[in-house]
Design a protein around this motif. Structure first.
Motif, PDB file in Angstrom:
ATOM      1  N   ASN A   1       0.851  -1.181   0.000  1.00  0.00           N
ATOM      2  CA  ASN A   1       0.000   0.000   0.000  1.00  0.00           C
ATOM      3  C   ASN A   1       0.893   1.240   0.000  1.00  0.00           C
ATOM      4  O   ASN A   1       1.664   1.466   0.932  1.00  0.00           O
ATOM      5  CB  ASN A   1      -0.908  -0.040   1.222  1.00  0.00           C
ATOM      6  CG  ASN A   1      -2.020   0.979   1.125  1.00  0.00           C
ATOM      7  OD1 ASN A   1      -2.059   1.736   0.175  1.00  0.00           O
ATOM      8  ND2 ASN A   1      -2.892   0.967   2.093  1.00  0.00           N
ATOM      9  N   SER A   2       0.795   2.059  -1.028  1.00  0.00           N
ATOM     10  CA  SER A   2       1.696   3.200  -1.164  1.00  0.00           C
ATOM     11  C   SER A   2       1.356   4.326  -0.198  1.00  0.00           C
ATOM     12  O   SER A   2       2.205   5.127   0.154  1.00  0.00           O
ATOM     13  CB  SER A   2       1.650   3.721  -2.614  1.00  0.00           C
ATOM     14  OG  SER A   2       0.330   4.125  -2.932  1.00  0.00           O
ATOM     15  N   GLU A   3       0.109   4.416   0.268  1.00  0.00           N
ATOM     16  CA  GLU A   3      -0.265   5.501   1.162  1.00  0.00           C
ATOM     17  C   GLU A   3       0.299   5.324   2.562  1.00  0.00           C
ATOM     18  O   GLU A   3       0.565   6.291   3.258  1.00  0.00           O
ATOM     19  CB  GLU A   3      -1.791   5.600   1.223  1.00  0.00           C
ATOM     20  CG  GLU A   3      -2.421   6.004  -0.106  1.00  0.00           C
ATOM     21  CD  GLU A   3      -3.929   5.994  -0.050  1.00  0.00           C
ATOM     22  OE1 GLU A   3      -4.475   5.866   1.057  1.00  0.00           O
ATOM     23  OE2 GLU A   3      -4.553   6.121  -1.118  1.00  0.00           O
ATOM     24  N   SER A   4       0.507   4.072   2.990  1.00  0.00           N
ATOM     25  CA  SER A   4       0.985   3.836   4.345  1.00  0.00           C
ATOM     26  C   SER A   4       2.508   3.917   4.455  1.00  0.00           C
ATOM     27  O   SER A   4       3.037   3.934   5.555  1.00  0.00           O
ATOM     28  CB  SER A   4       0.515   2.457   4.834  1.00  0.00           C
ATOM     29  OG  SER A   4       1.074   1.456   4.023  1.00  0.00           O
ATOM     30  N   ALA A   5       3.206   3.967   3.323  1.00  0.00           N
ATOM     31  CA  ALA A   5       4.666   4.016   3.367  1.00  0.00           C
ATOM     32  C   ALA A   5       5.129   5.390   3.833  1.00  0.00           C
ATOM     33  O   ALA A   5       4.643   6.418   3.360  1.00  0.00           O
ATOM     34  CB  ALA A   5       5.238   3.704   1.993  1.00  0.00           C
ATOM     35  N   MET A   6       6.067   5.395   4.799  1.00  0.00           N
ATOM     36  CA  MET A   6       6.584   6.655   5.324  1.00  0.00           C
ATOM     37  C   MET A   6       7.609   7.276   4.383  1.00  0.00           C
ATOM     38  O   MET A   6       7.771   8.480   4.333  1.00  0.00           O
ATOM     39  CB  MET A   6       7.222   6.419   6.693  1.00  0.00           C
ATOM     40  CG  MET A   6       6.232   5.972   7.747  1.00  0.00           C
ATOM     41  SD  MET A   6       5.116   7.261   8.254  1.00  0.00           S
ATOM     42  CE  MET A   6       6.199   8.298   9.180  1.00  0.00           C
ATOM     43  N   THR A   7       8.346   6.446   3.646  1.00  0.00           N
ATOM     44  CA  THR A   7       9.400   6.956   2.771  1.00  0.00           C
ATOM     45  C   THR A   7       9.182   6.445   1.358  1.00  0.00           C
ATOM     46  O   THR A   7       8.463   5.475   1.139  1.00  0.00           O
ATOM     47  CB  THR A   7      10.781   6.483   3.263  1.00  0.00           C
ATOM     48  OG1 THR A   7      10.810   5.046   3.240  1.00  0.00           O
ATOM     49  CG2 THR A   7      11.066   6.966   4.653  1.00  0.00           C
ATOM     50  N   LYS A   8       9.841   7.100   0.440  1.00  0.00           N
ATOM     51  CA  LYS A   8       9.833   6.632  -0.938  1.00  0.00           C
ATOM     52  C   LYS A   8      11.145   5.887  -1.192  1.00  0.00           C
ATOM     53  O   LYS A   8      12.147   6.161  -0.554  1.00  0.00           O
ATOM     54  CB  LYS A   8       9.717   7.819  -1.894  1.00  0.00           C
ATOM     55  CG  LYS A   8       8.394   8.545  -1.782  1.00  0.00           C
ATOM     56  CD  LYS A   8       8.339   9.696  -2.740  1.00  0.00           C
ATOM     57  CE  LYS A   8       7.010  10.422  -2.622  1.00  0.00           C
ATOM     58  NZ  LYS A   8       6.933  11.592  -3.494  1.00  0.00           N
ATOM     59  N   GLY A   9      11.131   4.972  -2.129  1.00  0.00           N
ATOM     60  CA  GLY A   9      12.342   4.235  -2.438  1.00  0.00           C
ATOM     61  C   GLY A   9      12.350   2.867  -1.774  1.00  0.00           C
ATOM     62  O   GLY A   9      11.352   2.421  -1.212  1.00  0.00           O
ATOM     63  N   VAL A  10      13.506   2.229  -1.802  1.00  0.00           N
ATOM     64  CA  VAL A  10      13.598   0.848  -1.334  1.00  0.00           C
ATOM     65  C   VAL A  10      14.067   0.726   0.114  1.00  0.00           C
ATOM     66  O   VAL A  10      13.901  -0.318   0.724  1.00  0.00           O
ATOM     67  CB  VAL A  10      14.536   0.014  -2.246  1.00  0.00           C
ATOM     68  CG1 VAL A  10      13.909  -0.195  -3.588  1.00  0.00           C
ATOM     69  CG2 VAL A  10      15.886   0.677  -2.378  1.00  0.00           C
ATOM     70  N   GLY A  11      14.685   1.761   0.656  1.00  0.00           N
ATOM     71  CA  GLY A  11      15.107   1.699   2.048  1.00  0.00           C
ATOM     72  C   GLY A  11      16.231   0.705   2.293  1.00  0.00           C
ATOM     73  O   GLY A  11      17.165   0.600   1.507  1.00  0.00           O
ATOM     74  N   ARG A  12      16.096  -0.035   3.368  1.00  0.00           N
ATOM     75  CA  ARG A  12      17.142  -0.971   3.778  1.00  0.00           C
ATOM     76  C   ARG A  12      17.386  -2.065   2.730  1.00  0.00           C
ATOM     77  O   ARG A  12      18.507  -2.547   2.556  1.00  0.00           O
ATOM     78  CB  ARG A  12      16.735  -1.610   5.117  1.00  0.00           C
ATOM     79  CG  ARG A  12      17.578  -2.777   5.579  1.00  0.00           C
ATOM     80  CD  ARG A  12      18.923  -2.339   6.117  1.00  0.00           C
ATOM     81  NE  ARG A  12      19.686  -3.491   6.568  1.00  0.00           N
ATOM     82  CZ  ARG A  12      20.596  -4.107   5.827  1.00  0.00           C
ATOM     83  NH1 ARG A  12      20.838  -3.683   4.598  1.00  0.00           N
ATOM     84  NH2 ARG A  12      21.279  -5.130   6.303  1.00  0.00           N
ATOM     85  N   THR A  13      16.346  -2.441   2.002  1.00  0.00           N
ATOM     86  CA  THR A  13      16.485  -3.516   1.029  1.00  0.00           C
ATOM     87  C   THR A  13      17.470  -3.153  -0.073  1.00  0.00           C
ATOM     88  O   THR A  13      18.125  -4.029  -0.634  1.00  0.00           O
ATOM     89  CB  THR A  13      15.112  -3.815   0.394  1.00  0.00           C
ATOM     90  OG1 THR A  13      14.117  -3.798   1.415  1.00  0.00           O
ATOM     91  CG2 THR A  13      15.099  -5.149  -0.287  1.00  0.00           C
TER      92      THR A  13
END
Length: 97
Positions: A1-13
């Motif tokens: 769900n894109s609305e619940s994501a705090m950041t954009k991008g892949v992050g730690r992965t």
């Protein structure tokens, strides 16, 4: 769900792009440690297969009888006949009088 994501991008992965293990030549699992040069599953290149009594399931997966048993499957029959070789089997017909 894109609305619940705090950041954009892949992050730690996105930082996990290095592999410490690759395929083992002996057991085929992805357990061969590249820097150590040892398989964590079968112990290759050691001559003996890695095996521990605390891992009963792992022993069961690769124990005797899980493969073809090209040689061992004939042993019970040969044992029954006394491991005879180069002789014809004695006749099983009743002896005629």
């Amino acid at each position: 769900n894109s609305e619940s994501a705090m950041t954009k991008g892949v992050g730690r992965t996105g930082t996990r792009n290095d592999k410490s293990h690759t395929l083992c030549r002996r057991c085929g699992k992805s357990s061969f440690h590249i820097q150590k040069g040892v398989c964590s599953s079968c112990g290759y290149p050691g001559k003996k297969m890695r095996r521990f009594n605390w891992a009963n399931k792992a022993k069961r997966r690769r124990t005797l009888g899980t493969g073809r048993m090209k040689y061992m499957k004939h042993i019970p029959r040969r044992f029954k006949n006394g491991f005879r070789e180069n002789i014809t089997a004695p006749s099983r017909k009743p002896a005629s009088k």
